[in-house]
Design a protein around this motif. Structure first.
Motif, short mmCIF file in Angstrom:
data_model
loop_
_atom_site.label_atom_id
_atom_site.label_comp_id
_atom_site.label_asym_id
_atom_site.label_seq_id
_atom_site.Cartn_x
_atom_site.Cartn_y
_atom_site.Cartn_z
N TYR A 130 117.23 -16.21 80.93
CA TYR A 130 117.09 -14.77 81.09
C TYR A 130 117.34 -14.42 82.56
O TYR A 130 116.77 -15.03 83.46
CB TYR A 130 115.70 -14.30 80.67
N PHE A 131 118.20 -13.43 82.78
CA PHE A 131 118.51 -12.97 84.13
C PHE A 131 117.91 -11.57 84.28
O PHE A 131 118.45 -10.59 83.76
CB PHE A 131 120.03 -12.95 84.35
N GLU A 132 116.78 -11.50 84.98
CA GLU A 132 116.03 -10.25 85.10
C GLU A 132 116.83 -9.17 85.82
O GLU A 132 116.77 -8.00 85.45
CB GLU A 132 114.71 -10.51 85.84
N GLU A 133 117.59 -9.54 86.85
CA GLU A 133 118.30 -8.55 87.66
C GLU A 133 119.25 -7.68 86.83
O GLU A 133 119.45 -6.51 87.13
CB GLU A 133 119.05 -9.20 88.83
N ASN A 134 119.83 -8.21 85.80
CA ASN A 134 120.72 -7.37 84.97
C ASN A 134 120.30 -7.38 83.49
O ASN A 134 121.06 -6.98 82.63
CB ASN A 134 122.18 -7.80 85.11
N GLN A 135 119.07 -7.81 83.23
CA GLN A 135 118.52 -7.88 81.88
C GLN A 135 119.52 -8.48 80.88
O GLN A 135 119.84 -7.90 79.85
CB GLN A 135 118.05 -6.50 81.41
N THR A 136 119.98 -9.65 81.23
CA THR A 136 120.93 -10.37 80.38
C THR A 136 120.29 -11.67 79.91
O THR A 136 119.64 -12.38 80.67
CB THR A 136 122.21 -10.69 81.17
N LEU A 137 120.45 -11.94 78.64
CA LEU A 137 119.97 -13.18 78.04
C LEU A 137 121.19 -14.00 77.65
O LEU A 137 122.12 -13.48 77.03
CB LEU A 137 119.12 -12.86 76.79
N LYS A 138 121.19 -15.29 78.03
CA LYS A 138 122.30 -16.16 77.67
C LYS A 138 121.76 -17.35 76.88
O LYS A 138 120.74 -17.92 77.24
CB LYS A 138 123.04 -16.69 78.90
N PHE A 139 122.47 -17.69 75.81
CA PHE A 139 122.20 -18.90 75.06
C PHE A 139 123.36 -19.85 75.34
O PHE A 139 124.52 -19.53 75.07
CB PHE A 139 122.09 -18.62 73.56
N LEU A 140 123.04 -21.02 75.92
CA LEU A 140 124.04 -22.03 76.24
C LEU A 140 123.93 -23.16 75.22
O LEU A 140 122.89 -23.82 75.12
CB LEU A 140 123.82 -22.57 77.65
N PHE A 141 124.99 -23.37 74.44
CA PHE A 141 125.00 -24.40 73.41
C PHE A 141 125.69 -25.65 73.94
O PHE A 141 126.63 -25.56 74.73
CB PHE A 141 125.72 -23.89 72.15
N THR A 142 125.25 -26.82 73.48
CA THR A 142 125.81 -28.08 73.95
C THR A 142 127.22 -28.32 73.44
O THR A 142 127.92 -29.20 73.94
CB THR A 142 124.92 -29.26 73.53
N GLU A 143 127.65 -27.56 72.44
CA GLU A 143 129.01 -27.64 71.93
C GLU A 143 129.33 -26.33 71.22
O GLU A 143 128.45 -25.52 70.96
CB GLU A 143 129.19 -28.82 70.97
N GLY A 144 130.59 -26.12 70.93
CA GLY A 144 131.00 -24.91 70.24
C GLY A 144 130.34 -24.79 68.88
O GLY A 144 130.14 -25.79 68.19
N VAL A 145 129.97 -23.58 68.51
CA VAL A 145 129.33 -23.35 67.21
C VAL A 145 130.29 -22.60 66.29
O VAL A 145 131.08 -21.78 66.74
CB VAL A 145 128.00 -22.59 67.35
N GLY A 146 130.21 -22.91 65.02
CA GLY A 146 131.09 -22.27 64.05
C GLY A 146 130.41 -21.18 63.25
O GLY A 146 131.05 -20.44 62.52
N ASN A 147 129.09 -21.08 63.36
CA ASN A 147 128.35 -20.09 62.57
C ASN A 147 127.82 -18.97 63.46
O ASN A 147 126.65 -18.62 63.42
CB ASN A 147 127.21 -20.78 61.82
N LYS A 148 128.72 -18.38 64.21
CA LYS A 148 128.33 -17.31 65.15
C LYS A 148 127.62 -16.17 64.43
O LYS A 148 126.66 -15.62 64.97
CB LYS A 148 129.55 -16.77 65.89
N ASP A 149 128.06 -15.79 63.23
CA ASP A 149 127.45 -14.66 62.54
C ASP A 149 125.99 -14.93 62.20
O ASP A 149 125.14 -14.03 62.30
CB ASP A 149 128.25 -14.29 61.28
N VAL A 150 125.65 -16.16 61.85
CA VAL A 150 124.26 -16.51 61.55
C VAL A 150 123.43 -16.45 62.83
O VAL A 150 122.31 -15.93 62.84
CB VAL A 150 124.19 -17.92 60.91
#
Length: 186
Positions: A130-150
């Motif tokens: 979580y980056f408070e300065e711009n209220q941005t949340l990032k999820f970093l995955f260890t590899e590419g994911v194929g089920n983005k919609d889920v």
């Protein structure tokens, strides 16, 4: 008499794309002549799994087996699954001559190449930042994911995500960035 040799291999996967836990690969070795029923040879795959191929009941010049992908034999993170080596085990022709395995696997595959299959049985993990300065949340995955919609549906279900939030993915599908969040406690 002449000892039989392997003239080619084939591999047919149960699914297209990257193979996962439970998928299967049917391996076939083609011999230069008919082989005795009930005899077998072994292939060792690039993930060190050993697969015993037995003489086919319908075509005695073929030795066949089905290999099931599992997490214990992962060539992890999408590496190619190939045949690394082979051995005769009990394989003999109708005259009792043992299978000659002196031809290097590379030479056989050069004459009759098989497509390497990608295997990945390890689920990706994620780290949330979580980056408070711009209220941005990032999820970093260890590899590419194929089920983005889920994943997006699960993110949108979080109580601190605004209905108008934007979810953007990088081109490798390894990072999801969420902006325009509300109610985030710092």
């Amino acid at each position: 008499t002449t000892a039989p040799t392997i003239t080619g291999f084939s591999a047919v996967a149960s699914d297209v794309g990257t193979l996962v836990d439970g998928d299967t690969v049917r391996y076939t070795a083609t011999a230069s002549e008919a082989m005795r029923a009930g005899t077998a040879m072994r292939i060792t795959l690039s993930n060190d799994a050993q697969v015993s191929l037995t003489v086919s009941a319908t075509d005695p010049t073929e030795l066949v087996s089905v290999y099931t992908i599992d997490g214990d034999n992962d060539d992890s993170n999408g590496d190619a699954l190939t045949i690394a080596r082979y051995s005769a085990q009990t394989a003999v022709d109708l005259s009792g001559n043992a299978l000659d395995v002196s031809t290097a696997i590379g030479d056989i595959l050069e004459l009759a190449p098989i497509t390497a299959m990608l295997v990945d049985t390890e689920a990706p993990t994620a780290t949330a930042l979580y980056f408070e300065e711009n209220q941005t949340l990032k999820f970093l995955f260890t590899e590419g994911v194929g089920n983005k919609d889920v994943i997006e549906a699960a993110i949108e279900a979080l109580t601190f995500i605004d209905d108008a939030s934007d979810i953007a993915w990088n081109n490798l599908n390894t990072t999801a960035t969420i902006t325009q969040m509300i109610g985030v406690v710092s």
